[in-house]
Design a protein around this motif. Structure first.
Motif, PDB file in Angstrom:
ATOM      1  N   LYS A  41       6.757  18.718  -6.789  1.00  0.00           N
ATOM      2  CA  LYS A  41       6.265  17.731  -7.760  1.00  0.00           C
ATOM      3  C   LYS A  41       5.499  18.414  -8.882  1.00  0.00           C
ATOM      4  O   LYS A  41       5.670  18.083 -10.061  1.00  0.00           O
ATOM      5  CB  LYS A  41       5.374  16.721  -7.025  1.00  0.00           C
ATOM      6  CG  LYS A  41       4.801  15.634  -7.922  1.00  0.00           C
ATOM      7  CD  LYS A  41       3.928  14.680  -7.110  1.00  0.00           C
ATOM      8  CE  LYS A  41       3.268  13.666  -8.024  1.00  0.00           C
ATOM      9  NZ  LYS A  41       2.376  12.752  -7.288  1.00  0.00           N
ATOM     10  N   ASP A  48       5.652  10.183  -7.930  1.00  0.00           N
ATOM     11  CA  ASP A  48       5.912   9.820  -6.544  1.00  0.00           C
ATOM     12  C   ASP A  48       7.248   9.084  -6.422  1.00  0.00           C
ATOM     13  O   ASP A  48       7.987   9.250  -5.448  1.00  0.00           O
ATOM     14  CB  ASP A  48       4.786   8.941  -5.986  1.00  0.00           C
ATOM     15  CG  ASP A  48       3.568   9.760  -5.577  1.00  0.00           C
ATOM     16  OD1 ASP A  48       3.641  11.005  -5.611  1.00  0.00           O
ATOM     17  OD2 ASP A  48       2.537   9.147  -5.220  1.00  0.00           O
ATOM     18  N   THR A  49       7.549   8.234  -7.395  1.00  0.00           N
ATOM     19  CA  THR A  49       8.817   7.508  -7.356  1.00  0.00           C
ATOM     20  C   THR A  49       9.993   8.475  -7.451  1.00  0.00           C
ATOM     21  O   THR A  49      10.982   8.340  -6.721  1.00  0.00           O
ATOM     22  CB  THR A  49       8.886   6.481  -8.502  1.00  0.00           C
ATOM     23  OG1 THR A  49       7.817   5.537  -8.355  1.00  0.00           O
ATOM     24  CG2 THR A  49      10.218   5.739  -8.487  1.00  0.00           C
ATOM     25  N   GLY A  52      10.371  10.145  -4.211  1.00  0.00           N
ATOM     26  CA  GLY A  52      10.970   9.214  -3.253  1.00  0.00           C
ATOM     27  C   GLY A  52      12.472   9.112  -3.437  1.00  0.00           C
ATOM     28  O   GLY A  52      13.231   9.032  -2.472  1.00  0.00           O
ATOM     29  N   TRP A 241       5.950  10.998   3.884  1.00  0.00           N
ATOM     30  CA  TRP A 241       4.731  10.820   3.101  1.00  0.00           C
ATOM     31  C   TRP A 241       3.439  11.118   3.848  1.00  0.00           C
ATOM     32  O   TRP A 241       2.399  11.298   3.205  1.00  0.00           O
ATOM     33  CB  TRP A 241       4.673   9.391   2.554  1.00  0.00           C
ATOM     34  CG  TRP A 241       5.589   9.167   1.390  1.00  0.00           C
ATOM     35  CD1 TRP A 241       6.695   8.383   1.360  1.00  0.00           C
ATOM     36  CD2 TRP A 241       5.480   9.737   0.084  1.00  0.00           C
ATOM     37  NE1 TRP A 241       7.286   8.418   0.117  1.00  0.00           N
ATOM     38  CE2 TRP A 241       6.549   9.252  -0.692  1.00  0.00           C
ATOM     39  CE3 TRP A 241       4.572  10.619  -0.506  1.00  0.00           C
ATOM     40  CZ2 TRP A 241       6.749   9.597  -2.019  1.00  0.00           C
ATOM     41  CZ3 TRP A 241       4.761  10.975  -1.830  1.00  0.00           C
ATOM     42  CH2 TRP A 241       5.833  10.468  -2.571  1.00  0.00           C
ATOM     43  N   SER A 244       1.565  14.256   2.751  1.00  0.00           N
ATOM     44  CA  SER A 244       0.887  14.038   1.468  1.00  0.00           C
ATOM     45  C   SER A 244      -0.342  13.150   1.634  1.00  0.00           C
ATOM     46  O   SER A 244      -1.371  13.365   0.975  1.00  0.00           O
ATOM     47  CB  SER A 244       1.856  13.395   0.462  1.00  0.00           C
ATOM     48  OG  SER A 244       2.853  14.317   0.073  1.00  0.00           O
ATOM     49  N   GLY A 383       6.809   5.221  -2.028  1.00  0.00           N
ATOM     50  CA  GLY A 383       6.456   5.845  -3.296  1.00  0.00           C
ATOM     51  C   GLY A 383       6.205   4.825  -4.383  1.00  0.00           C
ATOM     52  O   GLY A 383       5.248   4.946  -5.156  1.00  0.00           O
ATOM     53  N   SER A 386       2.966   2.974  -3.666  1.00  0.00           N
ATOM     54  CA  SER A 386       1.857   3.869  -3.982  1.00  0.00           C
ATOM     55  C   SER A 386       1.605   3.924  -5.489  1.00  0.00           C
ATOM     56  O   SER A 386       0.458   3.840  -5.947  1.00  0.00           O
ATOM     57  CB  SER A 386       2.143   5.271  -3.441  1.00  0.00           C
ATOM     58  OG  SER A 386       1.138   6.185  -3.790  1.00  0.00           O
ATOM     59  N   ASP A 387       2.670   4.061  -6.263  1.00  0.00           N
ATOM     60  CA  ASP A 387       2.509   4.102  -7.721  1.00  0.00           C
ATOM     61  C   ASP A 387       1.945   2.788  -8.257  1.00  0.00           C
ATOM     62  O   ASP A 387       1.114   2.769  -9.178  1.00  0.00           O
ATOM     63  CB  ASP A 387       3.852   4.402  -8.394  1.00  0.00           C
ATOM     64  CG  ASP A 387       4.220   5.882  -8.312  1.00  0.00           C
ATOM     65  OD1 ASP A 387       3.327   6.705  -8.052  1.00  0.00           O
ATOM     66  OD2 ASP A 387       5.418   6.206  -8.492  1.00  0.00           O
ATOM     67  N   LEU A 398      -1.725   5.730  -1.529  1.00  0.00           N
ATOM     68  CA  LEU A 398      -0.719   6.084  -0.543  1.00  0.00           C
ATOM     69  C   LEU A 398      -1.107   5.599   0.850  1.00  0.00           C
ATOM     70  O   LEU A 398      -0.251   5.209   1.644  1.00  0.00           O
ATOM     71  CB  LEU A 398      -0.503   7.600  -0.531  1.00  0.00           C
ATOM     72  CG  LEU A 398       0.598   8.121   0.387  1.00  0.00           C
ATOM     73  CD1 LEU A 398       1.940   7.483   0.059  1.00  0.00           C
ATOM     74  CD2 LEU A 398       0.696   9.644   0.289  1.00  0.00           C
TER      75      LEU A 398
END
Length: 448
Positions: A41, A48-49, A52, A241, A244, A383, A386-387, A398
Motif C-alpha cells: 500500500k 484500503d479499497t 481489498g 485484515w 493490519s 475495506g 473501513s474507508d 478498521l
C-alpha cells in the motif's frame, strides 16, 4: 470409483500427504499478501479499497471463472495431472509477483495465481474420496483441511518475518518456489486411484453449465454451497485484515502481528480442524444430521469470540518473552479454534451426496462460492466499511468494520440449520441421491 474397499494403501497415505501440502501451499500463496498489505500500500499509494480489490475481487472473479471448467477437466482426464499442473502454475505467478513494477501488474499476477489455484482444491477433495472409504473420509479430509490453518501459520506467521528481513518482493519469490517442486513430486510419485469407467446412472452426460444446474438442485448441496460462501466472507476478511488491525489499533510491527496471527491463531485453527474431523466422524455415525450440525455449532460458538477480540480495548497486554500480546488476542484464539468448523464437515458431506463422475465439478461449486463471496466480497467489504468509517472515527475504523463483518457469520448458520433436515432425509433415502460408491459389508476392516 471411490475407494470404499476396506484396504487403505500406502499410496493413499502418500497421496493425501502431498495433496495436503499442495493445499497448504495454495493458502500460503493466497494469504501471504495479508501481511504485505501495508508495505505494498505504501509503495503504490493504494487505498484500503484498492487493497481489498487486489486481495479479493481480482482473485475471486478468475478463480470462480476457471473453477468449474478445471473441475470438469479433472473428472474427465483424472485428478493428478490437473492438480500438479495447477500447483506449478500458481507458484510461478507468485514468484513473478516479487518483480512487479506497478500495482496493475501485481493485480494481473494475482489473477494468474487465482487461475492456477482454481484447478487444485475441488479435484483434491474428489481424489481423496476415491482413496479413502466413507468411514475414514472425515478424518482424511480433516488432514487435507489443515491447508488454510497451516497456510496461515506459514504464510502469515513466517511471512511477517520474511517481510521484515527481506522485504515484500523477496517474500513472494521465497514462498512461491517450493510449489513448483511439490507439483513435480506429485506427478512422478503418486499412482492415480482407479475410477468408475461409466457415468453415474440417473445423471446423463451434459454440458458444463447444465451439469452445474443439475447438481445445484440437490437440496442439501445448495445449502452447503450457500453456507460455505457466506462463512467465507467473514473468514477471508478476518485473515486479510486482522494483521493490519493489530498494527493500527495495537501498535504492533508486521513481524509481531504475523507471529500472533500465524502461529497463535493458526496453531489453534490446526487443532480445531483435527478435532472437528474426529467429532464429525463420531457424531455422524449416530445421526447423519451431525455432518452439518458440527459445522453449525462451531460457527455459532466462534462469533462472540471474534467480536470480543475486535472490541477489546488497546493498552492491556501480557508478555511472552519479548513479545507483548494484547489481552484480547486470547479471544481470537477461541475464534481460531471454532471458526474453521464449517469447512471439513461440508467437504465430507459433499462426498456422500455427489455422483462419483461429477464429484470434482460438484465440489468446485462449493469452492467457487467460497472464493467468489469470500475472497471476492470479504476483504473489499471490510475495506469499504473501513474507508467509510474513517472520516468519523479515524484509525479505529478498521476495528468496527471487522465487527460488522464478523456479525455476517449468522448467515451461514441459517443455511446450515435449514440444510440439516434436507441432508438427513437425503441420506435416509427419502430423497435419494446417487452415492459416491457402495459400501462393502462383508469384509473385515484393515485399519480403524
Amino acid at each position: 470409483m471411490a475407494n470404499d474397499t476396506n484396504k487403505v494403501t500406502a499410496n493413499a497415505h502418500w497421496a493425501l500427504f502431498l495433496l495436503a501440502v499442495i493445499y497448504v501451499m495454495s493458502y500460503i500463496d493466497r494469504l501471504i499478501i495479508s501481511v504485505l498489505i501495508e508495505p505494498i500500500k505504501l509503495e503504490f499509494a493504494a487505498s484500503d479499497t484498492m487493497m481489498g480489490l487486489l486481495t479479493g475481487v481480482a482473485f475471486a472473479i478468475f478463480y470462480t471463472a476457471f473453477g468449474l471448467p478445471l473441475g470438469r477437466l479433472s473428472d474427465r482426464i483424472g485428478r493428478k495431472a490437473v492438480i500438479a499442473g495447477a500447483c506449478i502454475i500458481w507458484s510461478i505467478f507468485t514468484m513473478f509477483s516479487g518483480i512487479v513494477g506497478s500495482f496493475m501488474m501485481l493485480v494481473l499476477l494475482r489473477i494468474g495465481v487465482a487461475i492456477g489455484e482454481a484447478g487444485a482444491s475441488a479435484p483434491s477433495v474428489a481424489m481423496i474420496s476415491e482413496l479413502y472409504p466413507a468411514r475414514l473420509r472425515g478424518r482424511a479430509l480433516a488432514i487435507f483441511g489443515l491447508g488454510p490453518s497451516l497456510g496461515a501459520v506459514l504464510g502469515i506467521g513466517f511471512g511477517g518475518i520474511l517481510a521484515e528481513l527481506y522485504g515484500w518482493r523477496a517474500t513472494f519469490i521465497i514462498v512461491g518456489a517450493p510449489g513448483v517442486l511439490i507439483g513435480l513430486i506429485l506427478i512422478f510419485t503418486v499412482k492415480s486411484p482407479k475410477r468408475s469407467a461409466s457415468a453415474t446412472p440417473g445423471i446423463p452426460e451434459q454440458g458444463m453449465i447444465r451439469t452445474a444446474l443439475t447438481l445445484i438442485k440437490i437440496p442439501s448441496l445448495w445449502n452447503i454451497v450457500a453456507a460455505g460462501g457466506a462463512a467465507a466472507i467473514t473468514g477471508y476478511a478476518i485473515q486479510m485484515w486482522t494483521p493490519s488491525f493489530m498494527i493500527r489499533s495495537h501498535q504492533m510491527s508486521i513481524q509481531e502481528a504475523g507471529l500472533l496471527m500465524g502461529i497463535g491463531g493458526g496453531g489453534l485453527a490446526i487443532l480445531g480442524t483435527l478435532v472437528c474431523g474426529y467429532v464429525t466422524d463420531k457424531m455422524s455415525t449416530k445421526d447423519s444430521g451431525w455432518q452439518l450440525g458440527t459445522a453449525l455449532v462451531g460457527t455459532m460458538i466462534s462469533i462472540p469470540f471474534a467480536i470480543t477480540f475486535y472490541l477489546w480495548p488497546a493498552g492491556t497486554a501480557f508478555t511472552i518473552g519479548s513479545l507483548s500480546v494484547p489481552t484480547g488476542f486470547l479471544f481470537y484464539m477461541g475464534f481460531a479454534f471454532f471458526g474453521v468448523w464449517w469447512t471439513v464437515p461440508c467437504f465430507s458431506a459433499m462426498t456422500r451426496i455427489l455422483p462419483a463422475d461429477k464429484l470434482a465439478q460438484g465440489t468446485s461449486l462449493f469452492f467457487m462460492s467460497v472464493t467468489l463471496f469470500g475472497a471476492g466480497l470479504g476483504p473489499v467489504f471490510s475495506g469499504v466499511v473501513s474507508d467509510l468509517l474513517y472520516s468519523a472515527i479515524g484509525a479505529e475504523a478498521l476495528r468496527y468494520a471487522l465487527v460488522v463483518t464478523t456479525a455476517l457469520l449468522l448467515v451461514p448458520c441459517f443455511f446450515l440449520l435449514s440444510g440439516i433436515p434436507k441432508y438427513r432425509k437425503q441420506l435416509l433415502g427419502n430423497k435419494p441421491a446417487t452415492p459416491v460408491t457402495p459400501v462393502a459389508h462383508n469384509s473385515k476392516p484393515a485399519i480403524s
